[in-house]
Design an enzyme around this catalytic site. Structure first.
Site, PDB file in Angstrom:
ATOM      1  CB  SER A  14      -0.973  -0.001   1.175  1.00  0.00           C
ATOM      2  OG  SER A  14      -0.287   0.216   2.368  1.00  0.00           O
ATOM      3  CE  LYS A  18      -2.992   1.793   5.180  1.00  0.00           C
ATOM      4  NZ  LYS A  18      -2.983   1.234   3.825  1.00  0.00           N
TER       5      LYS A  18
END
Ligand SMILES: Nc1ncnc2c1ncn2[C@@H]1O[C@H](COP(=O)(O)OP(=O)(O)OP(=O)(O)O)[C@@H](O)[C@H]1O
Ligand SMILES: [Mg+2]
Length: 809
Positions: free
Chosen positions: A705, A748
């Site tokens: 990611s 996140k």
């Protein structure tokens, strides 16, 4: 010259050859040869499995006829013999080429002929020698040799190593279970570095090849270095095994102690005439068995054991073992108590009372309870709360117990790696007890229990003691757990009415079959605002009580709480927050106790003198803003974090250098990012190496990611244009320049918010996850949705045109 005590308990050397003893007497006669040896020659005795060192007094067994002859020759002529290790211990007939050519010479101090025809020598190693050539003409091996004296090198290089080795050796001796007491003293008193190195090498439990290597290392500094390295490795192993030994002993001792104490207590009571006599005791057990509500089969079993107990009479270890066992049986909750019907409205209010926020989670819990209410006997799945520390997993479990009127018990599974801890030991084992599931059931005293299996992700993998995971499977599986069998009880126990709840920090270390039986509920962590609310409603109150303060005596302003959240803690949960609040309040309590004040309101400015300087300054400003740096977002078990990706280029040959302990997937992702960045900017980069670094930190660095962030860091480097410092990003990239979706959006984005980021770039296909993001984060952050890497460049760096049109998908 003999510094060393004899340490070998067993005879080493030529063992194994003993069976061929028939030839030995003839061999012994062959030793009558008289042909004298040249001055620089030694009779050679090959050793199958030992290396003799100078300074060592070693017992050696010889069996081969040539060796016996050689030994007798040496004894008769009062000559020194030479001892050489043979390369292949299996070989019976040895030629010069089968031997190492460096060995130790020394006199044979004792020669003993044992009854079975074995010949034992005690040899005193004196000095190293090197073989020059082997000579023919004797019924044993003879070689011309050159003696190698112990080096007398001095100087700081040697001295430093000498001291280090001495210290290490003394430490290691302390760890050895059977080391003679005087050994440490001998080592301490030694003043020859060369001899110390040889002594340690001799004592170390390492392969003979390794010992031989030390023997052949004439240079003192190198010899010391090698021995130090060997000893360090062994010391680590010793430390570990000692630790393990102590742990098991402590565990064992505790159980035995309890057993012994109980016995003593009983004896004392008997002496005082207070104790009931055995028959009264049996009578009492009999009643207990009748009243325990045991299932038929268990009842029969218990009555049989009771009869045995009666026959045994008082006293004796077996008597008390059997009695303890029957006590366990009678104290367990066998009878299913009527369950209080679940009142959903009440359950909701209990959950709300105990926990702030967590709406979605509370709803899931209520749904779960609703299903149980409708179908109480049905096989409902096991709840598993997964999330970072301090987010309320354990306390939610307690709340559920309270809401359903059940007892609450906790079984800590962290670090459990022995199946017996879960399932118990067989009764034949001294001091055996049931495993922790049955123990928890006895503590609970009722089948209406919420049993929390804490830290199920941290159970050990299971070694030779059986796998804890398979035992847990049996506990949790509704198909099996009505017949759970504990090794100690040795009868089936019905766990099916127990409500199990598991907790874990991460999902992926939970064995698959276990995970399949669970309904996972994720608790990702709290926003700043939520934390302040939790503090205001719960934590401050609790810490006031804990420190004996009344509400009016100490107050914390909202600004103070916000400051603690932002400047003194960085966590997904609220555990450190509570601790810091406690510290602040203790300070106030102290002042009140010293009569310096009657009441205080703490504002944010009051905190630094109490809690110290602010710990978490904004890192962003320090790091970003230069070409080559981009801010990524990472998912971590403790709730997400920001991650700086730094790229630079140096003259070179087009290599990609990666540092920062990256996982394999992340490395591949960096490779892809570089290829893409080269195509995108049109830079060939043949004369440069590109270095990508992800600074260290507690964040685990793997997964795809960080692709977008790596790509942007590289484009920024190659174009010399910085990435906007207030932008953070996450997303996987494909070689075609597509941005692919990732996981952990909520964690996140919360991390971005905590770090003071303004704009978050996310893959377009993650747009659906936005509903999981708390409103506070949704309001404060700007979201940019990425389809292609071009979108990322446009937003984070500015309008740059790609060098070449990208292939479209
Ligand atoms: N939403 C909340 N409302 C009120 N108190 C909370 C909330 N979340 C957590 N707490 C409190 O924070 C403390 C820590 O929670 P808890 O011990 O349940 O954490 P945990 O998730 O089990 O952590 P660990 O993984 O370390 O065991 C508890 O005192 C709990 O009551
Ligand atoms: Mg917990």
């Amino acid at each position: 010259m003999n510094f060393w005590p004899v340490l070998h308990q067993t005879w080493s050397g030529e063992e194994g050859a003993r069976s061929g003893g028939a030839g030995a007497p003839e061999g012994a006669k062959a030793g009558t040869t008289t042909k004298p040896l040249p001055k620089d020659a030694l009779v050679i005795i090959p050793l199958r499995n030992a290396v003799l060192f100078p300074g060592a007094l070693s017992p050696i067994t010889v069996g081969r006829s040539a060796s016996i002859a050689a030994a007798q020759e040496a004894v008769k002529g009062e000559l020194r013999a030479g001892f050489l290790l043979q390369r292949d211990p299996q070989k019976a007939e040895v030629a010069p080429s089968d031997l190492y050519w460096v060995g130790t010479a020394g006199p044979i101090a004792r020669y003993i002929t044992a009854q079975e025809g074995a010949h034992h020598l005690v040899v005193q190693g004196e000095s190293r020698f090197r073989v020059l050539e082997f000579l023919d003409g004797w019924p044993f091996l003879v070689a011309r040799v050159a003696m190698v004296e112990q080096p007398q090198t001095q100087g700081p290089e040697v001295e430093a190593r000498f001291l280090q080795l001495k210290e290490q050796a003394i430490e290691a001796i302390g760890l050895l279970p059977h080391a003679p007491d005087e050994l440490a003293g001998v080592v301490r008193g030694m003043d020859s570095p060369a001899l110390l190195a040889d002594l340690v090498a001799n004592l170390l439990d390492v392969k003979n090849e390794e010992k031989q290597d030390i023997l052949e290392t004439f240079d003192l500094v190198r010899r010391l270095d090698k021995v130090i390295a060997m000893l360090s490795a062994r010391t680590e192993v010793l430390k570990l095994s000692k630790e393990i030994g102590e742990k098991t002993r402590a565990h064992f001792d505790e159980r035995q102690r309890e057993h012994v104490l109980r016995e003593q207590l009983r004896q004392i009571q008997k002496e005082l005439g207070e104790g009931e006599d055995a028959s009264a005791e049996v009578e009492e057990l009999k009643k207990a068995i009748e009243n325990a509500g045991l299932p038929d089969e268990v009842l029969k079993h218990a009555q049989r054991d009771l009869k045995r107990l009666q026959r045994m009479g008082d006293g004796g270890a077996e008597y008390s073992m059997l009695r303890t066992y029957l006590e366990w049986l009678t104290e367990l909750p066998w009878k299913a108590q009527p369950q209080q019907p679940i009142d959903l409205a009440q359950a909701r209010s209990v959950l709300d009372e105990d926990h702030f926020g967590l709406d979605k989670i509370k709803r899931r819990i209520l749904e779960y309870l609703a299903v149980r209410k409708l179908n109480p006997e049905g096989k409902s799945p096991i709840l598993c709360f997964v999330g970072p520390p301090g987010v309320g997993k354990t306390s939610l479990g307690q709340s559920i117990a309270r809401a359903t009127g059940r007892a609450f018990q906790r079984v800590a599974l962290g670090g459990v790696h022995d199946e017996a801890e879960i399932r118990g030991h067989r009764r034949t084992y001294i001091g055996a007890l049931p495993g922790n599931i049955i123990q928890a059931m006895r503590r609970a005293g009722t089948t209406n229990t919420v049993l929390m299996l804490d830290e199920i992700d941290k159970t050990g993998a299971g070694g030779f003691h059986g796998d804890p995971a398979s035992a847990l499977l049996e506990v949790l599986d509704p198909e099996q757990n009505h017949k759970f069998r504990d090794n100690y009880l040795a009868v089936d126990f019905d766990l099916s009415r127990v409500m199990f709840i598991c907790t874990a920090n991460v999902l992926d270390t939970i064995p698959g079959p276990l995970r399949d039986r669970m309904e996972v509920i994720q608790l990702p962590g709290y926003t700043e605002q939520e934390k302040v609310e939790i503090a205001k409603r719960y934590l401050v109150r609790r810490q006031l009580d804990a420190n004996g303060l009344q509400g009016e005596q100490a107050k914390l302003t909202d600004a103070a709480l916000e400051s603690i959240v932002r400047d003194y803690t960085r966590e997904a949960g609220v555990r450190n927050l509570e601790r810091e609040i406690g510290t602040a309040l203790r300070h106030v309590a102290m002042q009140i106790a010293e009569d310096k004040t009657h009441g205080v309101t703490l504002d944010s400015a009051d905190l630094p003198p109490i809690l110290g300087p602010r710990r978490f300054e904004n890192e962003l400003a320090l790091r970003s803003g230069m070409p080559g740096v981009a801010t990524g977002l990472a998912w971590t078990p403790v709730g997400g974090d920001i991650l700086f990706i730094e790229a630079s280029k140096v003259p070179g040959t087009g290599r990609l250098v990666l540092t920062g302990q990256l996982g394999d997937v992340m490395k591949e992702s960096a490779q892809a990012a570089l290829t893409l960045a080269k195509t995108w900017t049109g830079e060939a980069l043949e004369k440069f190496d590109v270095h990508v670094h992800v600074p260290a930190g507690a964040t685990p660095k793997d997964g795809p990611s960080a692709g977008v962030a790596m790509f942007l860091a590289l484009v920024s480097l190659l174009t010399g244009k910085p990435v906007r410092p207030d932008v953070a990003m996450t997303g996987e990239i494909s070689l075609r320049g597509l941005v692919l979706p990732i996981g952990g959006v909520k964690e996140k984005t919360l991390a971005a918010l905590r770090a003071g980021i303004g704009t978050v770039m996310l893959p377009r296909r993650n747009q659906k996850d936005l509903e999981d993001v708390p409103p506070e984060a949704r309001e404060k952050l700007q979201f940019v949705w990425l389809d292609r890497i071009d979108d990322a460049v446009r937003c984070a760096i500015g309008d740059l045109a790609p060098a070449r049109e990208q292939p479209s998908s």
